[in-house]
Structures are given as C-alpha cells and as structure tokens.
Write an enzyme that holds these catalytic residues in place. Structure first.
Site, PDB file in Angstrom:
ATOM      1  N   CYS A  57       0.835  -1.202   0.000  1.00 48.70           N
ATOM      2  CA  CYS A  57       0.000   0.000   0.000  1.00 48.70           C
ATOM      3  C   CYS A  57       0.876   1.261   0.000  1.00 48.70           C
ATOM      4  O   CYS A  57       1.482   1.577  -1.005  1.00 48.70           O
ATOM      5  CB  CYS A  57      -0.973  -0.033   1.174  1.00 48.70           C
ATOM      6  N   HIS A  78      -3.754  -5.165   0.623  1.00 49.15           N
ATOM      7  CA  HIS A  78      -3.239  -5.669   1.911  1.00 49.15           C
ATOM      8  C   HIS A  78      -3.338  -7.196   1.960  1.00 49.15           C
ATOM      9  O   HIS A  78      -4.414  -7.742   2.255  1.00 49.15           O
ATOM     10  CB  HIS A  78      -4.016  -5.048   3.073  1.00 49.15           C
ATOM     11  N   GLU A 129      -2.195  -9.082   4.201  1.00 46.46           N
ATOM     12  CA  GLU A 129      -2.195  -9.549   5.586  1.00 46.46           C
ATOM     13  C   GLU A 129      -3.585  -9.687   6.183  1.00 46.46           C
ATOM     14  O   GLU A 129      -3.754 -10.344   7.210  1.00 46.46           O
ATOM     15  CB  GLU A 129      -1.342  -8.621   6.459  1.00 46.46           C
TER      16      GLU A 129
END
Length: 508
Positions: free
Chosen positions: A79, A166, A168
């Site tokens: 990001c 993202h 994660e």
C-alpha cells in the site's frame, strides 16, 4: 543464527497483522518505526514496508533512507510502501478519483514467483486514497484490479516488489500465499521459527545474559508471567526468585489458589499480602489512569522492598509481550497513553535492578504455544487474560473493600458458570464490571435501590481487536438470577455487546 524479517512501520492499523501472518509462516520478524531503521540492517534477510495513513504526496510524509536496503535485500512495499517506492523512484502517485476501499478481484497480468499458486480473480482488500498512475523506473506490471491498473509490480533487475492491496488481512483470501511466495521462494527463508526453537534459543540467551545473577520476577498467576518464570527457571534454576503480590484486587480466593498452583511447578515463589497498602492508597481515587499509576507505583515499592531483602538481586524479570513493546514506541515517537502498569523497558532510578523480558518479542497466542512446549498445565495456559490493575479498572469510580468483595462474588459466579456450561474455552476473556450507578428493583414485597453490574465476554486473538460473544440466552438468564439471588447489594445485571473497536475490552 536466527533468520529475521524487518517490517518498517509507517503507522498502518494493519502493521501488527503483517507480523502475525509472517509468524504464522514460522518466520521470525520484528517491527521497527520507519524513522528508526536498525543499524545492524545486515542481520535482516528481507524487508517489508507497511501501509500508512499518510499520503506520499504530503510534505510531512514519511521519507526514510532505504539506500542500505533497496536493491540489496528482497523488499516488499504494501500500500503506502508500494506508493513510496514509486513516488520517489521515477513513478507518479496521484489522488484516486474515489477512495479505493474494500474487496477487489486481482487479475494476474504476468507469470511471476510472487503470484505463484494465486488464482485468477483472487479476492484482495484495498484501503487507500492515492493510487500509482505511473510505475517507478524499471517497474513491470504483474497484476491489476478492475479499479486499479497498477495493483502489483516488480522492479526489474532487483528483488523489489510493490502491491497496493493488503495481503495480511483476512479478506485477501490468498494473501498468506503471496507472503509465503515472497518470503520463502523469493527471499529464501527456511520457516524454522517455532515454539520449540524459541524455547531452545531463549534459554541459551538467558544463560549467557544472566550467568549466576539472581533474578526477581513478579508473578501474576496469568499466562505471560508463568511462561516467563518457567523459561527463566530452565535457564538459571534456583537463582530465580518469584514474588506473587496480593494487591487486594485479585479474583475471589485467587491469592491462595495461585500459590497452590505454583507449588507443583518447582518454582521458588514467595507470597506477599499487600492488599491493605494498595486499598489505602487507592481510597477516594476515581480516575482510571491515576488508579493505574498508583497500582504500578505501589507494585514497584513492594518489589523494591522484596529485592532489598534478597541480597545481590541484579535483575527484575517481566512478562512483557510484543504488543506492549510496539504500543510503547509509535511511529510518531514514544506513546504518551500506554497503560502505565506495563512499565515496558525501564524502572525508576532508585531501583538498582536491570530488566529482563524473555517474552518481549511474542504475541499472546505465541506465548501460549511456548507454554505448551514447556509442558505447563493446559488449564494455566488456557486461562483468560486478566488486567494488571485487576478489579481496580472493573470498579468504575472510587474503590472500597466492600465494592471489591461484591465484584469478586459476581465475577466468581460468572466465571464458574462459563466453566460449568463448557463455554470458558470458547471465550478469549470474560469478566464483570461494577457500575457507579444504583437502580430501582423489587425483591419480595420490598423496593430496592442497589448496584448494577455488567458482564463482558469477548473473542479475540491477541486483544488488539475483539468481538463480543453471543452467549446463550438461557445461560445469561441463569447467571443473572444466580448473581442477584446470591450477591447482596446487586439487583440488576446487563450484558455488554460492544466490540473493539470502537469500544475497548476493559471499561477503564
């Protein structure tokens, strides 16, 4: 030598989640603020740049010097990290026409090891206001979404990658696969970070660090301090001296029960009943931060007295864990609002003890796995977290001995009922809160004006976020009736259905 990943934190709400996903891949990682890059950068095998609330176009945007990293180590920008690599390397970042937030479908544009095993139209999670319009010098597009052309890229000739989503977060369904591709296939990590390897490495490090020095450790009866105690005991044996302090704010009968529990663990434990001192110093205090500071300072006073009785003690051991460490050093400098009782990394000058924190790099669930590797009783390992200030922050307003007694009785009924209904292990943390209000009730033919208590039960992984648990109505009905019928002074029970965020787990 332990392989290490460096995560540079630019202030993203997801930075800790990156670390958790990496640890789940059995790879060790450390989070450091972007403005404090470790000098021993060669000790890290690869680097990830986190997201950020900043815009790279802003004058005050984070702008670290990556000359010791870029092109020399595998580097992944997530990001803001991807936008940073583009913006300062010949690319162009602009404000998106609309904020790109939420689920998106990834369209793989080029075969690349970073996307190996990732399906076409894999779901990813976007969360940014800027977008990369022109790739950096040497950039090669490897994936897009319907809204974002440059969703993923590599820089040819160097192991540098950028992604504007993202991986994660849970909503990126194959994000963990992408992280594994980067860390294992590209960066070459061996995935050797396990609870067993942590125990072996930490015990050896503690032996070297502490030698024959005496260490004093404050036990709380909880998971963190217990695991820290067993690790230290393995390293230095009888040189470890454990102190369990009764601050008068523990659960019902907890002081005696915890001391009994430690008897079978081979630990050298001394119980100190300082409850009268704590309650005296807390008299009339309502502000929660003042409560925390009074309790923290009183603990230090008690420990200082015990340390002076223990001749030649040189270390104070603490069960500090990684979220405490991260919260104490934000990307904007040391946090002012860290909970006072954590006391991360230091002691008052008058205490002539050095600090040792064997768990400071572990998340809560990792502490539990280490405890399991150490053979600690599963009942202790599975115990719910309990706040350092104890019932002081579950009694809203001023604290009295009578309020403590009342809340202990309520809490004991609630926790025992969770066990009886086989719900305890399905809840991450539970407790009762004594509210500073009286409510009208009717018992028999008489009007009452007594206390209201709130019950709280949440599900979480490490306490950073939490959802309230949907306990059965029949259970709540039974618990409410039992509390009101058996605890004098309480005539109303409510159940807290607030999640974190926006609420916190504790009420103070």
């Amino acid at each position: 030598m332990q392989e290490k990943l460096l995560i540079l934190d630019f202030g993203s709400q997801y930075t800790q989640l990156i670390a958790r996903r990496v640890r789940e891949l059995n790879i060790y990682c450390e989070i450091h603020p972007y403005h404090n890059i470790p000098k021993a950068i060669d000790s890290f095998k690869a680097v990830i740049l986190s997201g950020s609330p900043f815009s790279v176009r802003a004058e005050d945007a984070p702008h670290p010097d990556l000359s010791a990293i870029r092109g020399k180590k595998p580097l992944l920008g997530i990001c803001y990290g991807a936008q940073y690599l583009a913006h300062f390397s010949g690319g162009q970042v602009a404000a998106a026409n609309k904020r790109e937030y939420g689920r998106a479908k990834l369209h793989v544009k080029a075969t690349h090891p970073f996307l190996a095993g990732v399906s076409q139209e894999s779901q990813v999670w976007m969360s940014h206001g800027d977008t990369i319009e022109v790739l950096p010098t040497g950039g090669r597009l490897i994936a897009s979404t319907e809204e974002v052309e440059n969703a993923a890229y590599e820089i040819e000739g160097e192991p540098t990658y950028g992604i504007q989503f993202h991986p994660e977060v849970y909503h990126s369904t194959e994000g963990k696969q992408m992280l594994q591709n980067f860390l294992v296939d590209i960066a070459g990590f061996k995935q050797e970070w396990t609870s067993a390897s942590f125990v072996e490495m930490t015990v050896e490090e503690l032996k070297t660090q502490l030698g024959n020095d005496k260490v004093i450790l404050g036990l709380s009866g909880g998971v963190d301090s217990s695991v820290a105690a067993v690790l230290l005991h393995r390293a230095i044996g009888k040189q470890l001296h454990c102190i369990f302090v009764n601050n008068g704010l523990l659960r019902k009968n907890e002081f005696d029960a915890v001391l009994e529990q430690y008897k079978g663990m081979g630990l050298n434990v001394k119980g100190v009943d300082a409850s009268a001192t704590f309650l005296e110093r807390l008299a009339g205090v309502s502000d929660p931060e003042r409560k925390r500071k009074i309790i923290g300072n009183t603990f230090i006073d008690v420990f200082d007295g015990e340390a002076q009785q223990l001749k030649d003690a040189q270390w104070l051991a603490q069960g500090t864990i990684y979220p405490d460490v991260i919260e104490s050093v934000s990307v904007n400098g040391p946090s002012v609002t860290i909970k006072s009782h954590h006391n991360v990394g230091g002691l008052p000058d008058y205490m002539k003890l050095k600090v040792v924190e064997p768990l400071r790099m572990l998340f809560k669930d990792e502490v539990r796995r280490v405890g399991k590797s150490l053979g600690i009783d599963p009942k202790l390992i599975g115990r719910h977290p309990f706040p350092g200030p104890g019932l002081a922050i579950r009694i809203l307003g001023a604290i009295t001995a009578e309020k403590v007694r009342m809340l202990q009785e309520v809490d004991a009924i609630f926790i025992q009922a969770l066990r009886d209904w086989e719900l305890y292990d399905k809840v991450w943390q539970a407790g009762a809160i004594l509210l500073p209000v009286n409510s009208v009730g009717v018992m028999g033919d008489e009007r009452t004006y007594e206390k209201c208590v709130a019950l709280r039960a949440v599900d979480s992984t490490d306490g950073m976020t939490a959802d309230w648990v949907d306990l059965p109505y029949e259970f709540l009905q039974k618990v409410s009736n039992t509390i009101i019928n058996n605890v004098p002074g309480v005539n109303r029970v409510v159940y807290d259905i607030s999640s974190k965020p926006p609420a916190t787990i504790e009420w103070e």
